[in-house]
Enzyme design. Sequence first.
Site, PDB file in Angstrom:
ATOM      1  N   LYS A 179     -20.480 -10.676   7.200  1.00  0.00           N
ATOM      2  CA  LYS A 179     -19.751 -10.179   5.954  1.00  0.00           C
ATOM      3  C   LYS A 179     -18.188 -10.176   6.284  1.00  0.00           C
ATOM      4  CE  LYS A 179     -23.071  -7.089   3.930  1.00  0.00           C
ATOM      5  NZ  LYS A 179     -23.591  -5.582   3.525  1.00  0.00           N
ATOM      6  N   TYR A 224     -26.220 -11.128  -5.555  1.00  0.00           N
ATOM      7  CA  TYR A 224     -26.447  -9.819  -5.839  1.00  0.00           C
ATOM      8  C   TYR A 224     -27.037  -9.466  -7.201  1.00  0.00           C
ATOM      9  CZ  TYR A 224     -23.679  -8.582  -1.468  1.00  0.00           C
ATOM     10  OH  TYR A 224     -22.979  -8.432  -0.419  1.00  0.00           O
ATOM     11  N   ARG A 257     -24.712  -2.608  13.415  1.00  0.00           N
ATOM     12  CA  ARG A 257     -24.261  -1.726  12.770  1.00  0.00           C
ATOM     13  C   ARG A 257     -23.970  -0.566  13.512  1.00  0.00           C
ATOM     14  NH1 ARG A 257     -27.624  -2.855   7.472  1.00  0.00           N
ATOM     15  NH2 ARG A 257     -26.449  -4.668   6.631  1.00  0.00           N
ATOM     16  N   ASN A 311     -20.311  -2.527   6.494  1.00  0.00           N
ATOM     17  CA  ASN A 311     -21.466  -2.770   7.347  1.00  0.00           C
ATOM     18  C   ASN A 311     -21.822  -3.992   7.875  1.00  0.00           C
ATOM     19  OD1 ASN A 311     -22.893  -3.963   5.326  1.00  0.00           O
ATOM     20  ND2 ASN A 311     -24.393  -2.218   5.069  1.00  0.00           N
ATOM     21  N   HIS A 319     -25.510  -8.788   6.262  1.00  0.00           N
ATOM     22  CA  HIS A 319     -26.679  -8.843   5.274  1.00  0.00           C
ATOM     23  C   HIS A 319     -27.738  -9.644   6.126  1.00  0.00           C
ATOM     24  CE1 HIS A 319     -29.212  -9.775   1.867  1.00  0.00           C
ATOM     25  NE2 HIS A 319     -29.173 -10.984   2.557  1.00  0.00           N
ATOM     26  N   GLU A 356     -32.540 -16.833  -0.801  1.00  0.00           N
ATOM     27  CA  GLU A 356     -31.030 -16.699  -0.227  1.00  0.00           C
ATOM     28  C   GLU A 356     -30.570 -17.971   0.431  1.00  0.00           C
ATOM     29  OE1 GLU A 356     -31.060 -12.875   1.630  1.00  0.00           O
ATOM     30  OE2 GLU A 356     -31.106 -11.885   0.012  1.00  0.00           O
TER      31      GLU A 356
END
Length: 146
Positions: A5, A45, A98, A108, A111, A122
């Site tokens: 991310k 999302y 994390r 965090n 993904h 995905e």
Amino acid sequence: MIIVKPDAVQRGLTGEIIKRFEARGLKIIGLKLLQVERALAEKHYDVHRERPFFASLVAYITSAPVVVMALEGTDAIAAARATIGATTPSEAAPGSIRGDFGLEIGRNLAHGSDSVENGEIEVANFFSDAELLSGWPRAVDGWVFE
């Protein structure tokens, strides 16, 4: 499917995160750096569309570059998710991404797909078939897989 991310990319943790999946024994079959466009973020999302945090998820994932990765290996989903750690960093095990680098749920770091079915969806959202190199042999495979 893994997304490194924006917070992780901005913090210079991309290499460390990729290293952890490779050290675990998972094989990278697709990898790229990209700026996620709004339409792709909303598609990714979509399961959260009706939730109050949907807009902030989309804004966040489109705020800076990400690295997307397709992985394969024995129990790849479970192995990847254990490597990432619990969604809330304070609950993530030490040694997980994390647990070692995160403080807040909204930052965090990574993904990971939660099922084979979602992983396939995905991966198809972020990679064309031509961008995936499944099945190539690594010299180390005999030491990772029985």
